[in-house]
Design an enzyme around this catalytic site. Structure first.
Site, mmCIF file in Angstrom:
data_model
loop_
_atom_site.group_PDB
_atom_site.id
_atom_site.type_symbol
_atom_site.label_atom_id
_atom_site.label_comp_id
_atom_site.label_asym_id
_atom_site.label_seq_id
_atom_site.Cartn_x
_atom_site.Cartn_y
_atom_site.Cartn_z
ATOM 1 N N ASN A 105 -4.822 1.278 8.061
ATOM 2 C CA ASN A 105 -4.600 1.642 6.654
ATOM 3 C C ASN A 105 -3.178 1.223 6.305
ATOM 4 O O ASN A 105 -2.219 1.884 6.693
ATOM 5 C CB ASN A 105 -4.786 3.159 6.500
ATOM 6 C CG ASN A 105 -4.398 3.649 5.109
ATOM 7 O OD1 ASN A 105 -4.219 2.865 4.189
ATOM 8 N ND2 ASN A 105 -4.268 4.974 4.980
ATOM 9 N N TRP A 106 -3.063 0.122 5.584
ATOM 10 C CA TRP A 106 -1.726 -0.406 5.273
ATOM 11 C C TRP A 106 -1.021 0.365 4.171
ATOM 12 O O TRP A 106 0.175 0.162 3.933
ATOM 13 C CB TRP A 106 -1.834 -1.874 4.867
ATOM 14 C CG TRP A 106 -2.025 -2.807 6.023
ATOM 15 C CD1 TRP A 106 -2.093 -2.473 7.357
ATOM 16 C CD2 TRP A 106 -2.174 -4.227 5.956
ATOM 17 N NE1 TRP A 106 -2.278 -3.599 8.115
ATOM 18 C CE2 TRP A 106 -2.330 -4.691 7.284
ATOM 19 C CE3 TRP A 106 -2.198 -5.153 4.920
ATOM 20 C CZ2 TRP A 106 -2.500 -6.045 7.586
ATOM 21 C CZ3 TRP A 106 -2.368 -6.491 5.223
ATOM 22 C CH2 TRP A 106 -2.512 -6.937 6.549
ATOM 23 N N LYS A 107 -1.751 1.207 3.451
ATOM 24 C CA LYS A 107 -1.156 1.946 2.323
ATOM 25 C C LYS A 107 -0.470 0.952 1.375
ATOM 26 O O LYS A 107 -0.980 -0.148 1.196
ATOM 27 C CB LYS A 107 -0.195 3.031 2.829
ATOM 28 C CG LYS A 107 -0.845 3.855 3.945
ATOM 29 C CD LYS A 107 -0.081 5.087 4.321
ATOM 30 C CE LYS A 107 -0.834 5.805 5.441
ATOM 31 N NZ LYS A 107 -0.229 7.062 5.803
ATOM 32 N N HIS A 155 -8.557 10.020 1.444
ATOM 33 C CA HIS A 155 -7.345 10.138 2.261
ATOM 34 C C HIS A 155 -6.479 11.278 1.712
ATOM 35 O O HIS A 155 -6.424 11.492 0.497
ATOM 36 C CB HIS A 155 -6.572 8.813 2.229
ATOM 37 C CG HIS A 155 -5.465 8.775 3.225
ATOM 38 N ND1 HIS A 155 -4.256 9.405 2.994
ATOM 39 C CD2 HIS A 155 -5.385 8.230 4.456
ATOM 40 C CE1 HIS A 155 -3.480 9.225 4.060
ATOM 41 N NE2 HIS A 155 -4.144 8.520 4.962
ATOM 42 N N GLU A 181 -3.442 11.524 1.158
ATOM 43 C CA GLU A 181 -2.465 11.091 0.145
ATOM 44 C C GLU A 181 -3.140 10.927 -1.223
ATOM 45 O O GLU A 181 -2.536 11.169 -2.258
ATOM 46 C CB GLU A 181 -1.789 9.780 0.593
ATOM 47 C CG GLU A 181 -0.824 10.036 1.746
ATOM 48 C CD GLU A 181 -0.588 8.837 2.649
ATOM 49 O OE1 GLU A 181 -0.926 7.704 2.261
ATOM 50 O OE2 GLU A 181 -0.080 9.043 3.769
ATOM 51 N N GLU A 215 -7.950 13.654 10.100
ATOM 52 C CA GLU A 215 -6.513 13.382 10.026
ATOM 53 C C GLU A 215 -5.760 14.649 9.634
ATOM 54 O O GLU A 215 -5.668 14.977 8.441
ATOM 55 C CB GLU A 215 -6.238 12.306 8.966
ATOM 56 C CG GLU A 215 -6.879 10.975 9.256
ATOM 57 C CD GLU A 215 -6.125 9.841 8.580
ATOM 58 O OE1 GLU A 215 -5.751 8.904 9.275
ATOM 59 O OE2 GLU A 215 -5.882 9.916 7.363
ATOM 60 N N GLY A 258 2.124 10.080 9.471
ATOM 61 C CA GLY A 258 3.424 9.479 9.173
ATOM 62 C C GLY A 258 4.611 10.299 9.639
ATOM 63 O O GLY A 258 5.746 10.040 9.258
ATOM 64 N N SER A 314 -0.297 9.342 13.232
ATOM 65 C CA SER A 314 0.687 8.866 14.209
ATOM 66 C C SER A 314 0.063 8.286 15.480
ATOM 67 O O SER A 314 0.602 8.473 16.577
ATOM 68 C CB SER A 314 1.697 9.970 14.537
ATOM 69 O OG SER A 314 2.385 10.370 13.356
ATOM 70 N N GLY A 359 -2.079 4.229 10.349
ATOM 71 C CA GLY A 359 -1.183 3.793 9.286
ATOM 72 C C GLY A 359 -0.074 2.913 9.846
ATOM 73 O O GLY A 359 -0.260 1.710 10.071
ATOM 74 N N GLY A 360 1.074 3.511 10.104
ATOM 75 C CA GLY A 360 2.280 2.783 10.523
ATOM 76 C C GLY A 360 2.069 1.710 11.587
ATOM 77 O O GLY A 360 2.490 0.559 11.416
HETATM 78 P P1 PGA Z 1 0.024 7.153 10.352
HETATM 79 O O1 PGA Z 1 -1.012 7.240 9.112
HETATM 80 O O2 PGA Z 1 -0.720 6.435 11.462
HETATM 81 O O3 PGA Z 1 1.186 6.350 9.833
HETATM 82 O O4 PGA Z 1 0.367 8.532 10.724
HETATM 83 C C1 PGA Z 1 -2.370 7.526 9.326
HETATM 84 C C2 PGA Z 1 -3.104 7.543 8.019
HETATM 85 O O5 PGA Z 1 -2.521 7.948 7.006
HETATM 86 O O6 PGA Z 1 -4.290 7.152 7.966
#
Ligand code: PGA
Length: 253
Positions: free
Chosen positions: A9-11, A94, A96, A166, A172, A212, A233-234
């Site tokens: 997930n590149w956001k 998600h 967010e 999640e 993050g 993470s 994500g990251g």
């Molecule tokens: P993260 O994000 O791996 O940077 O913690 C995960 C996500 O939001 O799907």
């Protein structure tokens, strides 16, 4: 046997040039999709650029979509358009999106129905806040989220979607849930689905962990019997790290 999935997930990261650089370095190295599903979810304006260059084994997903087929929804993207440009997956709900863009359990449910109508595989996110975990309410909260997300879906539809657990406090933050914590909640989700549908569906549905995930913790997470992969994500922004995660998922299967 459930086939593992690693979804990046590149956001709101990467320009088109950076995304193309990434895709050219990974698409020839992605393991065979018979053994592991590898998905990258870039920002919407570059979805088509990546679909065109996805190669034989990488697949492209959206980060969200609208629940209606078309209409006066400025800025939104429909499932029909995603299907039309060759997108195979979409993240739905998600945390967010729930926090900053008013997504609710009801809109998540509508979006899942709509994605499946267009044969797009939803990656449905659920997960609790730190406050809920500290009150020992995680199981009840996540179970309720799952039930509402799956409202009125048939057994066949549910078998075709993916759930990502999640915990919000792990996204993050560098704070991963321990493999045991992730396994425990994912096992609970599987039990909820078994009760709602059947043992066959509970056994078939893929449930990912997210929060993470990185090359240093993927092996311990994948070693858990109920964890079928990760939403990342990251660590998905770096081509080498991403490939390491995919290899780890493949080797664990
Ligand atoms: P993260 O994000 O791996 O940077 O913690 C995960 C996500 O939001 O799907």
């Amino acid at each position: 046997m459930r086939k593992p999935i690693i979804a990046g997930n590149w956001k709101m990261h990467k320009t088109r040039d950076e995304a193309l650089q990434f895709i050219f370095s990974v698409n020839v190295k992605v393991p065979n999709k018979t053994y592991v599903e590898t998905v990258v979810c870039p920002p919407a304006p570059i979805l088509r650029d990546l679909v065109k260059r996805q190669g034989d084994h990488l697949r492209i997903g959206a980060q969200t979509m609208h629940e209606e087929s078309e209409g006066a929804f400025t800025g939104e993207v429909s499932a029909a358009l995603l299907e039309n440009i060759g997108v195979d997956y979409t993240i739905i709900g998600h945390s967010e999106r729930r926090e900053h863009f008013n997504e609710t359990d009801q809109s998540v449910n509508k979006k899942i129905h709509q994605a499946l109508r267009y044969e797009i595989i939803p990656i449905v996110c659920v997960g609790e806040s730190l406050e809920i975990r500290e009150q020992n309410e995680t199981d009840a909260y996540v179970s309720a989220q799952v039930k509402k997300a799956l409202h009125n879906l048939s057994e066949t539809q549910v078998k075709n979607l993916v759930i990502a657990y999640e915990p919000i406090w792990a996204i993050g933050t560098g704070k991963t849930a321990t493999p045991e914590q992730a396994e425990e909640t994912i096992k609970t989700i599987r039990r909820v689905i078994t009760t709602l549908y059947s043992p066959a569906v509970g056994d078939a549905i893929r449930i990912l962990y997210g929060g993470s995930v990185k090359p240093g913790n993927i092996d311990d997470l994948m070693a858990q019997p109920d964890i079928d992969g990760a939403l990342v994500g990251g660590a998905s922004l770096n081509a080498q790290d991403f490939l390491t995660l995919v290899e780890a998922a493949k080797n664990a299967s």
